[in-house]
Design a protein around this motif. Sequence first.
Motif, PDB file in Angstrom:
ATOM      1  N   ASN A  25       0.609  -1.153   0.104  1.00 44.09           N
ATOM      2  CA  ASN A  25       0.283  -0.073   0.122  1.00 44.09           C
ATOM      3  C   ASN A  25       0.809   1.346   0.000  1.00 44.09           C
ATOM      4  O   ASN A  25       0.763   2.177  -0.707  1.00 44.09           O
ATOM      5  CB  ASN A  25      -0.807  -0.014   1.078  1.00 44.09           C
ATOM      6  CG  ASN A  25      -1.950   1.173   1.150  1.00 44.09           C
ATOM      7  OD1 ASN A  25      -2.511   1.306   0.131  1.00 44.09           O
ATOM      8  ND2 ASN A  25      -2.245   1.856   2.087  1.00 44.09           N
ATOM      9  N   ALA A  26       2.053   1.350   0.820  1.00 49.11           N
ATOM     10  CA  ALA A  26       2.746   2.532   0.658  1.00 49.11           C
ATOM     11  C   ALA A  26       3.369   2.674  -0.296  1.00 49.11           C
ATOM     12  O   ALA A  26       3.768   3.543  -1.188  1.00 49.11           O
ATOM     13  CB  ALA A  26       3.982   2.393   1.994  1.00 49.11           C
ATOM     14  N   ALA A  27       4.121   1.692  -1.055  1.00 49.69           N
ATOM     15  CA  ALA A  27       4.538   1.792  -2.532  1.00 49.69           C
ATOM     16  C   ALA A  27       3.525   2.319  -3.575  1.00 49.69           C
ATOM     17  O   ALA A  27       3.855   3.156  -4.210  1.00 49.69           O
ATOM     18  CB  ALA A  27       5.075   0.320  -2.954  1.00 49.69           C
ATOM     19  N   LEU A  57       0.805   4.014  -3.093  1.00 50.32           N
ATOM     20  CA  LEU A  57       0.408   5.454  -2.534  1.00 50.32           C
ATOM     21  C   LEU A  57       1.891   6.248  -3.104  1.00 50.32           C
ATOM     22  O   LEU A  57       1.424   7.321  -3.638  1.00 50.32           O
ATOM     23  CB  LEU A  57       0.458   5.461  -1.147  1.00 50.32           C
ATOM     24  CG  LEU A  57      -0.915   5.239  -0.967  1.00 50.32           C
ATOM     25  CD1 LEU A  57      -1.310   5.225   0.876  1.00 50.32           C
ATOM     26  CD2 LEU A  57      -2.126   5.882  -1.484  1.00 50.32           C
ATOM     27  N   ARG A  58       3.112   5.971  -2.989  1.00 50.12           N
ATOM     28  CA  ARG A  58       4.107   6.831  -3.006  1.00 50.12           C
ATOM     29  C   ARG A  58       4.262   6.820  -4.614  1.00 50.12           C
ATOM     30  O   ARG A  58       4.279   8.172  -5.106  1.00 50.12           O
ATOM     31  CB  ARG A  58       5.310   6.222  -2.778  1.00 50.12           C
ATOM     32  CG  ARG A  58       6.809   6.785  -3.061  1.00 50.12           C
ATOM     33  CD  ARG A  58       7.862   6.152  -2.457  1.00 50.12           C
ATOM     34  NE  ARG A  58       7.852   6.433  -1.128  1.00 50.12           N
ATOM     35  CZ  ARG A  58       8.340   7.410  -0.494  1.00 50.12           C
ATOM     36  NH1 ARG A  58       8.883   8.364  -1.307  1.00 50.12           N
ATOM     37  NH2 ARG A  58       8.281   7.449   0.962  1.00 50.12           N
ATOM     38  N   ILE A  59       3.947   5.984  -5.523  1.00 49.07           N
ATOM     39  CA  ILE A  59       4.040   6.076  -6.833  1.00 49.07           C
ATOM     40  C   ILE A  59       2.754   7.138  -7.506  1.00 49.07           C
ATOM     41  O   ILE A  59       3.168   7.955  -8.184  1.00 49.07           O
ATOM     42  CB  ILE A  59       3.878   4.717  -7.550  1.00 49.07           C
ATOM     43  CG1 ILE A  59       4.993   4.076  -7.322  1.00 49.07           C
ATOM     44  CG2 ILE A  59       3.544   5.087  -9.326  1.00 49.07           C
ATOM     45  CD1 ILE A  59       4.879   2.392  -7.794  1.00 49.07           C
ATOM     46  N   LEU A 110       1.322   9.371  -5.370  1.00 51.31           N
ATOM     47  CA  LEU A 110       1.347  10.919  -5.035  1.00 51.31           C
ATOM     48  C   LEU A 110       2.767  11.488  -5.338  1.00 51.31           C
ATOM     49  O   LEU A 110       2.744  12.676  -5.042  1.00 51.31           O
ATOM     50  CB  LEU A 110       1.259  10.900  -3.368  1.00 51.31           C
ATOM     51  CG  LEU A 110      -0.126  10.314  -3.027  1.00 51.31           C
ATOM     52  CD1 LEU A 110      -0.228  10.306  -1.482  1.00 51.31           C
ATOM     53  CD2 LEU A 110      -1.471  11.277  -3.618  1.00 51.31           C
ATOM     54  N   ALA A 111       3.356  10.566  -6.316  1.00 57.65           N
ATOM     55  CA  ALA A 111       5.034  11.108  -6.334  1.00 57.65           C
ATOM     56  C   ALA A 111       4.992  12.651  -7.270  1.00 57.65           C
ATOM     57  O   ALA A 111       5.652  13.477  -6.801  1.00 57.65           O
ATOM     58  CB  ALA A 111       5.789  10.355  -7.245  1.00 57.65           C
ATOM     59  N   GLY A 113       4.704  15.273  -4.671  1.00 53.31           N
ATOM     60  CA  GLY A 113       6.059  15.489  -4.019  1.00 53.31           C
ATOM     61  C   GLY A 113       6.888  16.324  -4.559  1.00 53.31           C
ATOM     62  O   GLY A 113       7.479  17.344  -4.074  1.00 53.31           O
ATOM     63  N   ARG A 114       7.077  16.273  -6.180  1.00 51.80           N
ATOM     64  CA  ARG A 114       7.903  17.042  -6.796  1.00 51.80           C
ATOM     65  C   ARG A 114       7.285  18.560  -6.901  1.00 51.80           C
ATOM     66  O   ARG A 114       8.087  19.482  -6.512  1.00 51.80           O
ATOM     67  CB  ARG A 114       8.107  16.544  -8.253  1.00 51.80           C
ATOM     68  CG  ARG A 114       8.760  15.049  -8.210  1.00 51.80           C
ATOM     69  CD  ARG A 114       9.031  14.729  -9.710  1.00 51.80           C
ATOM     70  NE  ARG A 114       7.800  14.654 -10.488  1.00 51.80           N
ATOM     71  CZ  ARG A 114       7.251  13.366 -10.639  1.00 51.80           C
ATOM     72  NH1 ARG A 114       7.683  12.427 -10.106  1.00 51.80           N
ATOM     73  NH2 ARG A 114       6.221  13.294 -11.374  1.00 51.80           N
TER      74      ARG A 114
END
Length: 313
Positions: free
Chosen positions: A52-54, A56-58, A60-61, A64-65
């Motif tokens: 789930n963390a991976a 979500l990181r992809i 929401l990347a 972040g930028r």
Amino acid sequence: MSLFWRIFALNAVVLGIATALLLLAPVTVSVPVVLTEAIILVSGLAVMLVANAALLRIGLAPLGRLTRLMTTVDLLRPGQRLPEQGHGETAELIRTFNAMVERLEHERATSSARVLVGQEAERRRIAQELHDEVGQSMTAILLVLKRAADDADEPLRGELRQVQEITRGSLDEVRRVVRRLRPGVLEDLGLISAMTSLTTEFTTHAGLRVVRRFDPGLPALDPQTELVLYRVAQEALTNTARHAEAGRVEVSLHRVGGHVVLDVSDDGRGSGVAREGAGIRGMRERALLIGATLDVTSEPDAGTQVRLTVPVL
């Protein structure tokens, strides 16, 4: 797909896989739970959390930028944009941010242009008043002192001569301030003559050894571009005289391809980091007026270099 539904879909995929594994795998849970079953359940939970963390990181990347760019954007360094990656609300947010930065850059350039034009007009007004009023008054005082000294006896004559020299020195200083406020030689004789006069003045009054390297084949420049080049060189030399503790400074003006490049470099004590004081930021604002690029580098024991790159047709 909106950001809400993307996050919901990611979590639904993870929970769906976990449910399928529970339904299809030959695994049961005893009461009370035995150690092996507890290890399997905790491991499955860890796998779901990592997955789930991976995901979500992809997903929401791009946000972040965007956040990192928002903390570093500087309107005096135009052109900083974020690639329009992602879909839906994320892509729309990036496009909105880029449009906002572009609008702010345009408004900053327009307002800076008005301010700098006003500053130049005020410089000309003050220079004219100093020349017409203070300069003429001090010239009249010099004439009166000369007549008084010619008619006076010693030791009064010597004292009047001394006052006369002090007044003459003050008049020279007023004239020097007038030249710095309003570079008449730039308007009358052009950029190269004005830069030569400027560097000669710093050699005489600041004690700097100034080396000039001016390309005689420079293209014709409009008055605003010449004024920006002159003011940037003037500010760079002033900073060198005040802060660099330098003994030698080199001023070069040459053409490189489709650009005219002004370089001012000294052998003073570099800081390793070019501090963005009022002087440097003022130079950046002037560079924006003509679409030029200003680069300032400062290295310990290697001095500071100011480079202004001006595009020409």
